[in-house]
Motif scaffolding. Structure first.
Motif, PDB file in Angstrom:
ATOM      1  N   SER A  20       4.549  27.332 101.982  1.00 58.84           N
ATOM      2  CA  SER A  20       5.079  28.564 102.558  1.00 58.84           C
ATOM      3  C   SER A  20       5.760  29.409 101.504  1.00 58.84           C
ATOM      4  CB  SER A  20       6.070  28.231 103.682  1.00 58.84           C
ATOM      5  OG  SER A  20       5.431  27.503 104.700  1.00 58.84           O
ATOM      6  N   VAL A  21       6.571  28.768 100.659  1.00 58.67           N
ATOM      7  CA  VAL A  21       7.257  29.507  99.596  1.00 58.67           C
ATOM      8  C   VAL A  21       6.255  30.079  98.612  1.00 58.67           C
ATOM      9  CG1 VAL A  21       8.836  29.296  97.640  1.00 58.67           C
ATOM     10  CG2 VAL A  21       9.378  28.188  99.815  1.00 58.67           C
ATOM     11  N   PHE A  22       5.255  29.256  98.239  1.00 57.63           N
ATOM     12  CA  PHE A  22       4.254  29.720  97.292  1.00 57.63           C
ATOM     13  C   PHE A  22       3.438  30.868  97.862  1.00 57.63           C
ATOM     14  CE2 PHE A  22       1.579  29.485  93.696  1.00 57.63           C
ATOM     15  CZ  PHE A  22       0.279  29.661  94.137  1.00 57.63           C
ATOM     16  N   SER A  23       3.062  30.753  99.161  1.00 54.64           N
ATOM     17  CA  SER A  23       2.281  31.814  99.802  1.00 54.64           C
ATOM     18  C   SER A  23       3.090  33.093  99.896  1.00 54.64           C
ATOM     19  CB  SER A  23       1.834  31.377 101.197  1.00 54.64           C
ATOM     20  OG  SER A  23       1.018  30.227 101.120  1.00 54.64           O
ATOM     21  N   GLY A  24       4.371  32.959 100.207  1.00 52.53           N
ATOM     22  CA  GLY A  24       5.204  34.152 100.287  1.00 52.53           C
ATOM     23  C   GLY A  24       5.339  34.831  98.949  1.00 52.53           C
ATOM     24  N   THR A  25       5.321  34.044  97.877  1.00 53.97           N
ATOM     25  CA  THR A  25       5.412  34.620  96.536  1.00 53.97           C
ATOM     26  C   THR A  25       4.105  35.243  96.114  1.00 53.97           C
ATOM     27  OG1 THR A  25       7.037  32.942  95.965  1.00 53.97           O
ATOM     28  CG2 THR A  25       6.017  34.129  94.132  1.00 53.97           C
ATOM     29  N   LEU A  26       3.009  34.552  96.467  1.00 58.69           N
ATOM     30  CA  LEU A  26       1.699  35.009  96.000  1.00 58.69           C
ATOM     31  C   LEU A  26       1.200  36.206  96.797  1.00 58.69           C
ATOM     32  CD1 LEU A  26      -0.670  34.458  94.107  1.00 58.69           C
ATOM     33  CD2 LEU A  26      -1.603  32.915  95.830  1.00 58.69           C
ATOM     34  N   PHE A  27       1.411  36.140  98.131  1.00 60.49           N
ATOM     35  CA  PHE A  27       0.886  37.206  98.984  1.00 60.49           C
ATOM     36  C   PHE A  27       2.047  37.975  99.599  1.00 60.49           C
ATOM     37  CE2 PHE A  27      -2.311  33.735  99.341  1.00 60.49           C
ATOM     38  CZ  PHE A  27      -3.297  34.344  98.592  1.00 60.49           C
ATOM     39  N   ALA A  28       2.242  39.177  99.187  1.00 65.15           N
ATOM     40  CA  ALA A  28       3.323  40.007  99.703  1.00 65.15           C
ATOM     41  C   ALA A  28       3.029  40.410 101.136  1.00 65.15           C
ATOM     42  CB  ALA A  28       3.486  41.244  98.827  1.00 65.15           C
ATOM     43  N   GLN A  29       4.101  40.658 101.890  1.00 59.98           N
ATOM     44  CA  GLN A  29       3.946  41.083 103.277  1.00 59.98           C
ATOM     45  C   GLN A  29       4.541  42.461 103.438  1.00 59.98           C
ATOM     46  OE1 GLN A  29       4.691  38.305 106.532  1.00 59.98           O
ATOM     47  NE2 GLN A  29       5.962  39.832 107.534  1.00 59.98           N
ATOM     48  N   SER A  30       3.833  43.330 104.155  1.00 59.36           N
ATOM     49  CA  SER A  30       4.303  44.684 104.401  1.00 59.36           C
ATOM     50  C   SER A  30       4.256  44.957 105.891  1.00 59.36           C
ATOM     51  CB  SER A  30       3.431  45.707 103.660  1.00 59.36           C
ATOM     52  OG  SER A  30       3.538  45.536 102.262  1.00 59.36           O
ATOM     53  N   THR A  31       5.386  45.419 106.424  1.00 64.60           N
ATOM     54  CA  THR A  31       5.455  45.856 107.815  1.00 64.60           C
ATOM     55  C   THR A  31       5.555  47.370 107.807  1.00 64.60           C
ATOM     56  OG1 THR A  31       6.590  43.810 108.443  1.00 64.60           O
ATOM     57  CG2 THR A  31       6.711  45.669 109.981  1.00 64.60           C
ATOM     58  N   GLU A 238      -5.218  41.019  99.802  1.00 64.65           N
ATOM     59  CA  GLU A 238      -4.419  39.802  99.959  1.00 64.65           C
ATOM     60  C   GLU A 238      -3.041  40.085 100.556  1.00 64.65           C
ATOM     61  OE1 GLU A 238      -4.182  41.148  95.597  1.00 64.65           O
ATOM     62  OE2 GLU A 238      -5.709  40.867  97.154  1.00 64.65           O
ATOM     63  N   THR A 239      -2.669  41.352 100.666  1.00 67.64           N
ATOM     64  CA  THR A 239      -1.383  41.698 101.267  1.00 67.64           C
ATOM     65  C   THR A 239      -1.408  41.409 102.768  1.00 67.64           C
ATOM     66  OG1 THR A 239      -1.069  43.474  99.650  1.00 67.64           O
ATOM     67  CG2 THR A 239       0.313  43.533 101.612  1.00 67.64           C
ATOM     68  N   GLN A 240      -0.345  40.762 103.273  1.00 67.40           N
ATOM     69  CA  GLN A 240      -0.233  40.486 104.697  1.00 67.40           C
ATOM     70  C   GLN A 240       0.366  41.724 105.368  1.00 67.40           C
ATOM     71  OE1 GLN A 240       2.029  36.886 105.183  1.00 67.40           O
ATOM     72  NE2 GLN A 240       0.596  35.632 104.012  1.00 67.40           N
ATOM     73  N   LEU A 241      -0.471  42.457 106.066  1.00 64.68           N
ATOM     74  CA  LEU A 241      -0.055  43.711 106.687  1.00 64.68           C
ATOM     75  C   LEU A 241       0.311  43.481 108.149  1.00 64.68           C
ATOM     76  CD1 LEU A 241       0.277  46.791 106.588  1.00 64.68           C
ATOM     77  CD2 LEU A 241      -2.173  47.000 107.088  1.00 64.68           C
ATOM     78  N   VAL A 242       1.509  43.933 108.505  1.00 62.65           N
ATOM     79  CA  VAL A 242       1.979  43.870 109.887  1.00 62.65           C
ATOM     80  C   VAL A 242       2.197  45.302 110.361  1.00 62.65           C
ATOM     81  CG1 VAL A 242       3.780  43.048 111.439  1.00 62.65           C
ATOM     82  CG2 VAL A 242       3.088  41.653 109.473  1.00 62.65           C
ATOM     83  N   LEU A 243       1.625  45.637 111.526  1.00 61.06           N
ATOM     84  CA  LEU A 243       1.728  46.985 112.071  1.00 61.06           C
ATOM     85  C   LEU A 243       2.864  47.033 113.084  1.00 61.06           C
ATOM     86  CD1 LEU A 243      -2.066  47.739 112.615  1.00 61.06           C
ATOM     87  CD2 LEU A 243      -0.701  47.897 110.526  1.00 61.06           C
ATOM     88  N   SER A 244       3.829  47.921 112.837  1.00 56.37           N
ATOM     89  CA  SER A 244       5.020  47.973 113.686  1.00 56.37           C
ATOM     90  C   SER A 244       4.869  48.915 114.879  1.00 56.37           C
ATOM     91  CB  SER A 244       6.237  48.404 112.851  1.00 56.37           C
ATOM     92  OG  SER A 244       6.033  49.683 112.268  1.00 56.37           O
ATOM     93  N   ASP A 245       4.079  49.960 114.739  1.00 56.61           N
ATOM     94  CA  ASP A 245       3.893  50.902 115.851  1.00 56.61           C
ATOM     95  C   ASP A 245       2.903  50.345 116.861  1.00 56.61           C
ATOM     96  OD1 ASP A 245       5.634  52.620 114.718  1.00 56.61           O
ATOM     97  OD2 ASP A 245       4.158  54.099 114.073  1.00 56.61           O
TER      98      ASP A 245
END
Length: 453
Positions: A20-31, A238-245
């Motif tokens: 989990s830590v490695f994935s969070g470092t490797l793949f950024a997340q954007s909301t 590879e960016t984890q995209l989260v849609l807030s609207d």
């Protein structure tokens, strides 16, 4: 639990945390909201960046053209070694025999010159028209940049809402799946106690599998939609995209008349065509300006050194200076009707642009009219579907309650569930179409860039 099992579980937890830590470092997340998604795309789109670079290039082209009207200063240095001086025949004045020609040689073995020259354009009608034309090109490229930004934003907004619709469809299927799962569990327990039929359990299980399959397909569609959206935004895949609207289910009691008003007269498509007409007009003016005289001033100052050896070049008495100043006027007289032919070609191009503008205006009118009709149509449909959805959900809840009381059979429950799911799906589909129609109407009126800045 044995010591071995406890150690193994601890190791598994540690590995999960590490991954989990490695994935969070490797793949950024954007909301991101829809507005933030558009802003991200505008900032990172390669197509838009190229348009911005073209605008910057126009500024340099303006500077380049202006430089031709500034003083042009050049310096020159020259060195000549005359390996063999040229011979000339002149009358023999030395011996008083002018009718007789004698060979003589003039000059020195070494000859050196150094000087500077300044040229300045004093008057050129073509130059001043060209300044206007090159500035008009810069304005045109700036408008192209704005148009590119509008198209990028339009595509991102539509994809964003499409992905959000799939997300809401997933939520509905998950909720239905949970209800069916609870119903299946209760019915299976009743069957084991001899209070329900095996056919009821099988029908519920088939319905559960159908819902699970639909959910899996929606998850795949959701991922595909996210990939398309990230591509449109120029976001790394590879960016984890989260849609807030989310899609708003608030349906206006009446459509705002001001929203439906036409505003396509200010569309950038028309602005670009008008600017093309201006450019062609300036092109014609510049061609006509070539028939005007041009006036230039020049001045130079030079030094010349002569001698038969390098030692003689070092003596001041062997160096001489000379200079000149003057004016140069160029007066065009006849070009074989070349200019006239070029101007006529430009006029034809202007007529073609005028026809393009007519067609574009008709296209924008049609685009606005269709988007307006779609907004009204989907608005009417949504109001009806909202009531249908409410009724279908009530029917399903009542049928489910009656089934638990033993009054209704499982077939009635499945029919009510299927009907509710279809109505919910239709409502979401029309909600998406309504939202996209609103986006199309904003796009037709040229409002997209202002709404999402």
């Amino acid at each position: 639990m044995s010591y071995y099992d406890g150690s193994l579980n601890s190791l598994r937890v540690a590995l999960v945390l590490l991954v989990s830590v490695f994935s969070g470092t490797l793949f950024a997340q954007s909301t991101l909201s829809v507005k933030e998604s558009v802003q991200f795309a505008v900032k990172n789109s390669p197509i838009l960046q190229k348009a911005k670079l073209e605008t910057r290039k126009s500024l340099e082209q303006i500077r380049e053209y202006k430089s031709t009207g500034l003083p042009q200063v050049n310096a020159s240095l020259g060195f000549t070694y005359n390996a063999k001086l040229p011979t000339q025949l002149i009358p023999n004045f030395f011996q008083g025999k002018p009718d007789e020609l004698v060979p003589v040689q003039f000059g020195t073995d070494l000859n050196t010159t150094a000087g500077a020259e300044v040229n300045q354009l004093l008057y050129s009608q073509q130059y001043w028209v060209g300044i206007k034309a090159i500035k008009a090109v810069g304005n045109f490229n700036s408008t192209v940049e704005l148009k590119t930004e509008e198209d990028v934003a339009y595509n991102v907004v539509k994809l964003y809402y499409q992905v959000q619709t799939i997300s809401k469809q997933k939520d509905l299927i998950e909720a239905n799946l949970q209800q069916v799962g609870g119903l299946l569990k209760a019915t299976d327990l009743q069957y084991k106690n001899g209070l329900a039929k095996k056919l009821d359990v099988d029908q519920l299980r088939v319905n559960q599998i159908t819902l699970q399959t639909q959910l899996q397909n929606l998850e795949l569609n959701y991922e595909q939609g996210l990939q398309a959206l990230k591509f449109a935004m120029s976001m790394p895949q590879e960016t984890q995209l989260v849609l807030s609207d989310t899609l708003s289910e608030i349906v206006m009691p009446n459509v705002d008349p001001t929203f439906l008003e036409a505003g396509y007269q200010n569309k950038l498509d028309l602005t670009l065509l008008d600017q093309q007409t201006t450019l062609q007009q300036l092109n014609a003016d510049q061609l006509r300006a070539t028939s005007w005289p041009t006036l230039r001033a020049f001045g130079n100052y030079n030094f010349q050194g002569q001698g038969n050896g390098f030692g003689e070049l070092g003596k001041d008495q062997n160096w001489f200076s000379f200079s000149a100043i003057g004016l140069n006027v160029n007066i065009p007289i006849f070009d074989g009707f070349y200019r006239k032919s070029k101007v006529e070609q430009v006029k034809i191009d202007m007529l073609k642009i005028a026809e393009d503008r007519k067609q574009t205006m008709q296209s924008l009118q049609l685009q606005h009219s269709q988007a307006k009709q779609q907004v009204l149509s989907y608005w009417n449909t949504l109001n009806a579907l909202r009531e249908n959805r409410k009724v279908a959900e009530e029917v399903y809840n009542v049928t489910q309650k009656r089934y638990k009381e033993g009054v209704a059979n499982v077939t009635e429950v499945l029919v009510a569930e299927r009907t509710m799911r279809e109505v919910q799906s239709n409502f979401l589909s029309n909600l998406l179409q309504y939202q996209l129609a609103k986006v199309d109407l904003d796009y037709a009126n040229g409002k997209i860039p202002q709404l999402y800045k």
